[in-house]
Design a protein around this motif. Structure first.
Motif, short mmCIF file in Angstrom:
data_model
loop_
_atom_site.label_atom_id
_atom_site.label_comp_id
_atom_site.label_asym_id
_atom_site.label_seq_id
_atom_site.Cartn_x
_atom_site.Cartn_y
_atom_site.Cartn_z
N CYS A 109 2.03 15.88 68.47
CA CYS A 109 2.54 17.21 68.09
C CYS A 109 1.41 18.06 67.50
O CYS A 109 0.55 17.55 66.78
CB CYS A 109 3.66 17.02 67.06
SG CYS A 109 4.27 18.56 66.37
N HIS B 202 10.44 25.28 70.54
CA HIS B 202 10.35 25.62 71.97
C HIS B 202 11.21 24.65 72.76
O HIS B 202 11.35 23.48 72.38
CB HIS B 202 8.89 25.54 72.43
CG HIS B 202 8.01 26.48 71.66
ND1 HIS B 202 7.77 27.76 72.07
CD2 HIS B 202 7.34 26.32 70.49
CE1 HIS B 202 6.99 28.35 71.19
NE2 HIS B 202 6.72 27.51 70.21
N GLY C 133 12.09 22.16 75.63
CA GLY C 133 11.45 21.25 76.59
C GLY C 133 12.43 20.92 77.70
O GLY C 133 13.42 21.63 77.88
N LYS D 47 4.82 22.79 70.06
CA LYS D 47 3.81 22.72 71.12
C LYS D 47 2.78 21.65 70.79
O LYS D 47 2.43 21.45 69.63
CB LYS D 47 3.09 24.08 71.23
CG LYS D 47 3.97 25.23 71.73
CD LYS D 47 3.88 25.36 73.22
CE LYS D 47 4.79 26.42 73.78
NZ LYS D 47 4.21 27.76 73.76
N ARG D 48 2.29 20.99 71.81
CA ARG D 48 1.16 20.08 71.68
C ARG D 48 -0.06 20.93 71.32
O ARG D 48 -0.13 22.10 71.72
CB ARG D 48 0.94 19.41 73.03
CG ARG D 48 0.02 18.24 73.04
CD ARG D 48 -0.13 17.75 74.47
NE ARG D 48 0.94 16.86 74.86
CZ ARG D 48 0.89 15.53 74.68
NH1 ARG D 48 -0.14 14.96 74.15
NH2 ARG D 48 1.90 14.78 75.05
N SER E 23 -2.10 23.53 73.76
CA SER E 23 -1.41 23.30 75.03
C SER E 23 -0.07 24.03 74.99
O SER E 23 0.44 24.36 73.94
CB SER E 23 -1.18 21.79 75.20
OG SER E 23 -0.15 21.54 76.11
N ASN E 24 0.48 24.28 76.19
CA ASN E 24 1.80 24.91 76.24
C ASN E 24 2.90 23.87 76.41
O ASN E 24 4.08 24.20 76.46
CB ASN E 24 1.86 25.93 77.37
CG ASN E 24 1.56 27.32 76.83
OD1 ASN E 24 1.81 27.60 75.66
ND2 ASN E 24 1.00 28.15 77.67
N GLU E 25 2.48 22.64 76.51
CA GLU E 25 3.44 21.55 76.70
C GLU E 25 4.27 21.36 75.43
O GLU E 25 3.74 21.43 74.32
CB GLU E 25 2.64 20.28 76.98
CG GLU E 25 3.41 19.19 77.66
CD GLU E 25 2.51 17.97 77.78
OE1 GLU E 25 2.98 16.89 77.44
OE2 GLU E 25 1.33 18.11 78.17
N VAL E 26 5.58 21.13 75.60
CA VAL E 26 6.46 20.96 74.43
C VAL E 26 6.61 19.46 74.11
O VAL E 26 6.90 18.66 74.98
CB VAL E 26 7.85 21.57 74.71
CG1 VAL E 26 8.80 21.33 73.55
CG2 VAL E 26 7.72 23.07 74.99
N LYS F 299 12.51 30.06 73.18
CA LYS F 299 11.86 30.05 71.87
C LYS F 299 12.94 30.30 70.82
O LYS F 299 13.70 31.26 70.94
CB LYS F 299 10.83 31.18 71.83
CG LYS F 299 9.68 30.89 70.93
CD LYS F 299 8.42 31.64 71.29
CE LYS F 299 8.43 33.09 70.97
NZ LYS F 299 7.18 33.76 71.15
#
Ligand SMILES: C[S@@+](CC[C@H](N)C(=O)[O-])C[C@H]1O[C@@H](n2cnc3c(N)ncnc32)[C@H](O)[C@@H]1O
Length: 369
Positions: A74, A127, A129, A136-137, A140-143, A170
């Protein structure tokens, strides 16, 4: 794939460890001062290398087990691998370093006001997923989907577990510890600060750690001189709401015009004139030329004060500036400029609004001499 051994000298403002090899800076997340670590270089830039921590060969005595199961993935926290007292030591070093380099100011030892280090966070942005919500990581935009965060007040963790959240990508959430409020859905939120209920839009700006807020308000009130005050970047009028009775008139400026009804409610009974516009526009219109001011409170966003605002502070006749900042780098830059134009930093403190992360809130008092 280069693997190297390196000694960490210090922590920089991003929270990464910094070590040098053949004169080149190497940034290592989750490493601590004096540790010897094995790292993999993952980005080779002209002036520095970014690294991934592989192995701790000699661990710091201040290293501890992270409290969160998502810590390594995270992007929310980056200081959980060290005990709270050491987080404070590290943050003090970071601040002194930044002020030395960016502000040309040698800060003597200063007070760092501590906060409880878990269950303190009242405001978050989540956010969506694939199957849940999360943070967000890092970079990164990865959740990273979560079902618990140890930093949040319990009410927010219940909200996450209950999965009753709106169908948005969001979600901005605030909890005062008893109720929760959803940005875009609830038209107002409130929190008890000291002896008052303060009202705001849960989708707009409000402070994220209300347990330490009384200490910041106390500091503002300890250093404010009156009777005429400006509260710039005023949000919903938090500081104005608590100014001592001896303050007779307040000029408040805030870019987000939606705050108007909240300012009216929070500062009810005070002699306050509110300008719903950017400070730059307020200055351009010459509105300030009609005012004589004793103290100016500034609480800007991360980018700090613009050239226009710094010039305004240099030219308006005012005894004292109280500068509250969420980014010490821009604060040091601004204070250097104000120092060169007649202001002297007479008090400096930090408040740990965000334990277990690298973020730092600072408080400075400048007098015009
Ligand atoms: C860090 S917050 C401080 C808010 C308030 N002092 C508080 O503690 O609740 C910064 C505020 O400045 C406002 N802001 C950002 N840029 C601005 C500008 N150029 N002029 C006026 N206000 C601005 C933001 O909308 C935000 O409310």
């Amino acid at each position: 794939m280069t693997i190297i051994k390196i000694k960490i000298d210090k922590i920089i403002s991003s929270g990464d460890g910094l070590g040098f090899l053949d004169g080149k800076a190497h940034f290592v997340p989750q490493a601590l001062p004096n540790e010897i670590v094995e790292v993999q270089v993952i980005e080779n830039k002209k002036g520095f290398n970014r690294c991934k921590l592989l192995n701790i060969i000699k661990a710091s005595e201040f290293r501890t087990e992270p409290i969160c199961k998502y810590y390594n993935i995270c992007g929310g926290c980056n200081m959980q691998h060290t005990i709270y007292n050491n987080q404070i030591t590290i943050k003090k070093d970071i601040i002194q370093d930044i002020f030395r380099r960016n502000g040309k100011i040698e800060l003597e030892d200063f007070e760092f006001v501590e906060s409880k280090d878990i269950n303190y966070r009242n405001r978050i942005q989540l956010h969506r997923g694939n199957s849940g919500i999360g943070f967000k990581r890092r970079q990164s935009n990865e959740v990273v989907e979560i079902n618990n965060c140890p930093l949040l007040v319990e009410k927010l963790n219940h909200f996450i577990l209950n999965k009753s959240y709106p169908n948005e990508n969001k979600i901005t959430l605030f909890s005062n510890g008893i109720n929760h409020f959803i940005g875009g859905k609830d038209s107002e939120a409130h929190a008890k600060i000291l002896n008052k209920d303060i009202y705001f839009n849960p989708g707009g700006f409000f402070q994220s750690n209300i347990s330490i807020l009384p200490k910041l308000i106390d500091l503002v009130n300890r250093y404010v001189v009156g009777p005429r005050v400006m509260d710039l970047y005023c949000g919903v009028g938090l500081f104005s709401a608590f100014l001592p009775e001896s303050i007779q008139s307040i000029v408040a400026v805030e870019l987000d015009s939606r705050v108007k009804p909240f300012i009216d409610r929070n500062t009810n009974g005070r002699n306050i004139t509110f300008f719903p516009m950017s400070l730059e526009e307020y200055i351009l219109r010459g509105e300030h030329e009609k005012s004589i001011i004793d103290t100016i409170i500034v609480d800007p966003p991360r980018k700090g004060l613009s050239d226009e605002v710094r010039n305004f502070l240099k030219h308006i006749s005012c005894k004292r500036v109280i500068y509250i900042s969420c980014d010490p780098t821009t604060m040091a830059r601004d204070i250097k400029d104000l120092n060169e134009h007649g202001y002297k930093l007479i008090e400096f403190k930090c408040l740990d609004f965000y334990p277990n992360t690298n973020h730092i809130e600072s408080f400075g008092v400048l007098d015009f001499e």
